[in-house]
Design a protein around this motif. Structure first.
Motif, short mmCIF file in Angstrom:
data_model
loop_
_atom_site.label_atom_id
_atom_site.label_comp_id
_atom_site.label_asym_id
_atom_site.label_seq_id
_atom_site.Cartn_x
_atom_site.Cartn_y
_atom_site.Cartn_z
N ALA A 199 29.67 36.54 42.28
CA ALA A 199 29.83 35.09 42.16
C ALA A 199 30.30 34.79 40.74
O ALA A 199 29.82 35.40 39.78
CB ALA A 199 28.50 34.38 42.45
N GLY A 200 31.23 33.89 40.60
CA GLY A 200 31.73 33.56 39.27
C GLY A 200 33.09 34.19 39.00
O GLY A 200 33.82 33.74 38.14
N TRP A 201 33.42 35.23 39.76
CA TRP A 201 34.77 35.78 39.65
C TRP A 201 35.70 34.89 40.45
O TRP A 201 35.27 34.21 41.39
CB TRP A 201 34.81 37.23 40.16
CG TRP A 201 34.27 38.20 39.14
CD1 TRP A 201 33.88 37.91 37.86
CD2 TRP A 201 34.05 39.60 39.33
NE1 TRP A 201 33.44 39.05 37.23
CE2 TRP A 201 33.54 40.12 38.11
CE3 TRP A 201 34.25 40.48 40.40
CZ2 TRP A 201 33.21 41.44 37.92
CZ3 TRP A 201 33.94 41.82 40.22
CH2 TRP A 201 33.42 42.30 38.99
N PRO A 202 36.98 34.86 40.10
CA PRO A 202 37.90 33.88 40.71
C PRO A 202 38.05 34.06 42.22
O PRO A 202 37.89 35.15 42.76
CB PRO A 202 39.23 34.15 40.00
CG PRO A 202 39.09 35.48 39.37
CD PRO A 202 37.64 35.69 39.10
N ASP A 203 38.36 32.96 42.86
CA ASP A 203 38.59 32.96 44.31
C ASP A 203 40.03 33.37 44.56
O ASP A 203 40.87 32.57 44.98
CB ASP A 203 38.28 31.56 44.86
CG ASP A 203 38.48 31.52 46.37
OD1 ASP A 203 38.51 32.59 47.00
OD2 ASP A 203 38.60 30.40 46.91
N GLU A 204 40.32 34.64 44.27
CA GLU A 204 41.69 35.13 44.49
C GLU A 204 41.62 36.48 45.21
O GLU A 204 40.61 37.16 45.18
CB GLU A 204 42.41 35.29 43.16
CG GLU A 204 42.79 33.95 42.55
CD GLU A 204 43.82 34.11 41.45
OE1 GLU A 204 45.01 34.09 41.76
OE2 GLU A 204 43.41 34.26 40.28
N GLU A 205 42.74 36.83 45.82
CA GLU A 205 42.80 38.09 46.57
C GLU A 205 42.57 39.29 45.66
O GLU A 205 42.92 39.25 44.48
CB GLU A 205 44.17 38.25 47.22
CG GLU A 205 44.27 37.60 48.57
CD GLU A 205 45.65 37.85 49.17
OE1 GLU A 205 46.32 38.80 48.77
OE2 GLU A 205 46.01 37.06 50.06
N ILE A 206 42.02 40.36 46.21
CA ILE A 206 41.91 41.60 45.46
C ILE A 206 42.81 42.64 46.13
O ILE A 206 42.85 42.74 47.35
CB ILE A 206 40.43 42.08 45.38
CG1 ILE A 206 40.31 43.32 44.51
CG2 ILE A 206 39.83 42.31 46.75
CD1 ILE A 206 38.88 43.60 44.10
N HIS A 207 43.56 43.36 45.33
CA HIS A 207 44.47 44.37 45.88
C HIS A 207 44.00 45.75 45.44
O HIS A 207 43.87 46.02 44.25
CB HIS A 207 45.90 44.12 45.39
CG HIS A 207 46.42 42.77 45.78
ND1 HIS A 207 47.28 42.05 44.99
CD2 HIS A 207 46.17 41.99 46.86
CE1 HIS A 207 47.55 40.89 45.58
NE2 HIS A 207 46.89 40.84 46.72
N LEU A 208 43.75 46.62 46.43
CA LEU A 208 43.10 47.90 46.13
C LEU A 208 44.09 49.07 46.13
O LEU A 208 45.00 49.14 46.96
CB LEU A 208 42.01 48.17 47.15
CG LEU A 208 40.84 47.18 47.09
CD1 LEU A 208 39.92 47.37 48.27
CD2 LEU A 208 40.08 47.33 45.79
N PHE A 209 43.87 49.98 45.17
CA PHE A 209 44.67 51.20 45.06
C PHE A 209 43.72 52.39 44.92
O PHE A 209 42.72 52.30 44.23
CB PHE A 209 45.58 51.15 43.82
CG PHE A 209 46.63 50.07 43.89
CD1 PHE A 209 46.31 48.76 43.59
CD2 PHE A 209 47.92 50.38 44.27
CE1 PHE A 209 47.28 47.77 43.66
CE2 PHE A 209 48.90 49.40 44.34
CZ PHE A 209 48.57 48.08 44.03
N GLY A 210 44.05 53.49 45.57
CA GLY A 210 43.15 54.65 45.46
C GLY A 210 43.88 55.97 45.67
O GLY A 210 45.01 56.01 46.15
N ALA A 211 43.18 57.04 45.32
CA ALA A 211 43.75 58.38 45.47
C ALA A 211 44.00 58.70 46.94
O ALA A 211 43.37 58.13 47.83
CB ALA A 211 42.81 59.42 44.86
N GLY A 212 44.94 59.61 47.21
CA GLY A 212 45.29 60.01 48.57
C GLY A 212 44.09 60.57 49.32
O GLY A 212 43.23 61.22 48.71
N VAL A 213 44.02 60.32 50.61
CA VAL A 213 42.83 60.67 51.38
C VAL A 213 42.66 62.19 51.56
O VAL A 213 41.61 62.63 52.01
CB VAL A 213 42.81 59.98 52.75
CG1 VAL A 213 42.72 58.48 52.58
CG2 VAL A 213 44.03 60.36 53.56
N ASP A 214 43.68 62.98 51.23
CA ASP A 214 43.53 64.43 51.33
C ASP A 214 43.09 65.06 50.02
O ASP A 214 42.92 66.28 49.95
CB ASP A 214 44.87 65.08 51.74
CG ASP A 214 45.15 64.84 53.20
OD1 ASP A 214 44.17 64.70 53.96
OD2 ASP A 214 46.33 64.79 53.58
N SER A 215 42.94 64.24 48.99
CA SER A 215 42.67 64.82 47.68
C SER A 215 41.17 65.00 47.45
O SER A 215 40.34 64.31 48.03
CB SER A 215 43.25 63.92 46.59
OG SER A 215 42.60 62.67 46.60
#
Lengths: 336, 294
Positions: free
Chosen positions: A151-167
């Motif tokens: 709560a308190g963080w902006p009401d904006e979308e979050i875009h997620l990035f992560g390592a490849g699922v085979d790694s």
């Protein structure tokens, strides 16, 4: 047809007339290494230095990934396997079946860094519970805005990035944060190539992602690190940023992991392989930081070298795959 | 009549207009392709140009970008391509001669082979990599060697070599063949002394273009296990090796900026090798054609 003859001669000589390199006195032989791309830069550095001193030894290093490397290692096709996580029980089983015994040696620490865009003013730290809420499978399609995490963080979308699922990196992150390897939401941008993730996060104001600390070190101006709080004051209280000191000292938890090489026990009897492994452990303290990783405490290298000399086989992780928050010295001490 | 003339005029004007529009659209498509290519090449050139020097060409891979080089990858690429050509050229041309000159009668067998060859040319290259891994690396026990790589690549380019060679053989005028037969030449003599010399420039061009495809393939090489770090040159067909696309792929995924420059320079070298091969194809075709018609 003079030209035809000339052409055939040219093709043949291009293929066959390469000079054989001169053999120097001393150690001779071949060492085949394959496995994780995360461990690759370290092994490459060691191989480069070792080969300079021992030109008679021919070392090859491949990058098939931790899993791919273990497949070849288990068939006895390679002498050493690079691994960014401990061997899994299924892989240990396969090795056993073809009679391959191995010695497990930790060689460095890799910190996993959680990162946001530099213009992100609100997110300086996160707790493990918040990361879990964001990354667990149940979050898919539901946790999509920053203010849903805290709560308190902006009401904006979050875009997620992560390592490849085979790694191995993805295995470790999910194990450490969600509690089960490979268990994660699926709606994020994933790439085996960490440079793609750097690009993605640095060009998106609302991005959050994770990958190896080495990639942060070379892109400091484009990214902002997030401090991690595991809410366990026994290993440092409050949010902690990943640095050389906090990773090595064991306070940056749970996102610091050891990385390994596995040596085929039969290969280790060959003088060139054992010389290489000794050289590896002796020079790791200087070479590991040079390629952007964090070296283990000197005590751990000593225990590992000892483990190698007595040819102690098997994994201290008992084939359980990734383990979170291990103090290596303890594990190695126990297994003596 | 007058009405019809006006109608015709209008139709013609309409046709002219649509012709102009089509010309602009087609020209635009060409421009788009060329501009995209030019931007790509210029970008790579600016990134990699400074890194291109003698040291880069004569050094082995290194953890330090400024000390790294393409020597083992470049030699590995040339070596593998040479072996591939040695393997695929005779087999491909032989198969084409058989299909064109001996199996002229269309029965179900020759038709089956034809369909299969056409299909094989379209199979994704990674499947050839998997086949090569199982067949050459494991079953035949060749290991991750230049020879295993060359055999895999030979399988990959064979369909293209066969198709190109068949087309070159097919365009040889039947009058020449009939003339040869009329003078009492056997089928073998006709093929060797009449058909092949005329078809040779076409066969060569098609084959060289097929072999230049070998240079750019990374996927099958990764599956059969060409390596990333190798600081010696292959000294026999059974030696381990690496190739340029794998070296570039490896450099691109490293965090250090210096490796990015190395990758760009590596791409330039790859382009130069490709260009040299294509130039060789054009040169050889010109040379042989001149000799034939003078």
């Amino acid at each position: 047809m003079k030209t035809t003859r000339w052409l055939i001669a040219a093709v043949m000589s291009a293929g066959l007339a390469l000079p054989a390199p001169a053999q120097a006195a001393g150690l001779k032989g071949k060492i085949m290494i394959d496995g994780s791309s995360t461990v690759y830069p370290i092994t490459e550095a060691v191989a480069e230095e070792f080969q300079e001193q021992n030109p008679g030894v021919r070392i090859t290093v491949g990058i098939s990934g931790t899993g791919g490397g273990f497949k070849k290692f288990g068939r006895g096709e390679t002498d050493i396997s690079n691994a960014s996580r401990p061997i899994k029980s299924s892989e240990a089983e396969a090795a056993k079946k073809s009679g391959v015994e191995y010695i497990e040696l930790p060689v460095a620490f890799d910190g996993l860094a959680v990162m946001v865009h530099p213009s992100n003013t609100w997110c300086d730290s996160m707790t493990v519970a918040e990361l879990k809420k964001l990354w667990e499978p149940a979050a898919q399609g539901k946790i999509t805005r920053w203010n849903q995490i805290r709560a308190g963080w902006p009401d904006e979308e979050i875009h997620l990035f992560g390592a490849g699922v085979d790694s191995g990196t993805f295995d470790y992150f999910t194990e450490a944060i969600v509690g089960k390897a490979q268990s994660s939401r699926g709606d994020f941008t994933s790439s085996e190539d960490d440079n793609v993730l750097v690009q993605g996060i640095s060009s998106d104001r609302l991005a959050l992602g994770f990958f190896g600390l080495a990639y942060y070190d070379h892109n400091k101006e484009k990214l902002k690190l997030v401090a991690i709080d595991d809410e366990n004051s026994s290993n440092g209280s409050g949010p902690i940023l990943p640095t050389r000191e906090t990773v090595e000292g064991g306070t940056y938890q749970p996102l610091a992991r050891p990385i390994f090489i596995y040596v085929n026990k039969k290969s280790a009897e060959r003088p060139e392989v054992s010389a290489f492994v000794r050289f590896y452990l002796e020079n790791a303290p200087t070479l590991v930081p040079e390629v952007g990783y964090i070296s283990l405490p000197g005590e751990v290298y000593r225990l590992a070298a000892n483990r190698f000399e007595v040819k102690k086989s098997g994994s201290v992780f008992a084939g359980g795959g990734p383990k979170v928050g291990v103090t290596l010295a303890n594990l190695l001490e126990q297994s003596r | 009549m007058k009405l019809e003339g006006m109608h015709l005029q209008r139709m013609l004007r309409g046709q002219k207009r649509s012709e102009r529009v089509f010309k602009i659209v087609a020209g635009g498509a060409l421009l788009f392709a060329l501009v995209a290519l030019a931007i790509l090449i210029i970008d790579v050139f600016l990134d990699g140009f400074r890194r291109l020097d003698w040291q880069f060409l004569t050094s082995f891979p290194s953890r330090k970008p400024e000390r790294a080089g393409v020597l083992s990858a470049l030699v590995g690429t040339v070596y593998m391509m040479g072996l591939t050509a040695l393997l695929a050229f005779p087999i491909g041309v032989g198969a084409a001669i058989y299909l064109e000159e001996y199996a002229r009668k269309k029965n179900w067998f020759s038709r089956l082979i034809e369909v299969n060859i056409a299909n094989l040319a379209g199979v994704p290259s990674i499947l050839y990599g998997l086949l090569g891994l199982e067949l050459f690396v494991r079953m035949m026990g060749l290991g991750r060697s230049v020879l295993a790589g060359a055999l895999t690549m030979a399988l990959l380019v064979l369909p293209i070599v066969i198709i190109a060679s068949r087309e070159a053989i097919r365009v040889v005028s039947p009058a020449i063949k009939e003339g040869s037969f009329a003078l009492g030449a056997s089928r073998w003599q006709t093929i060797w002394y009449q058909v092949l010399p005329i078809a040779f420039p076409g066969i060569l061009t098609g084959s060289i273009l097929a072999f230049s495809r070998v240079i750019g393939e990374a996927a099958p090489m990764i599956t059969i296990g060409a390596l990333a770090f190798i600081a010696f040159l292959p000294d026999s067909p059974l030696s381990p090796f690496t190739v340029l696309p794998i070296q570039i792929f490896n450099w691109v995924s490293r965090p250090q900026k210096g490796f990015f420059t190395c990758a760009a320079a590596g791409i330039l070298i790859l382009l130069a090798v490709l260009l040299m091969m294509n130039a060789a194809a054009v040169f050889l075709r010109q040379r042989y054609q001149k000799r034939l018609y003078l």
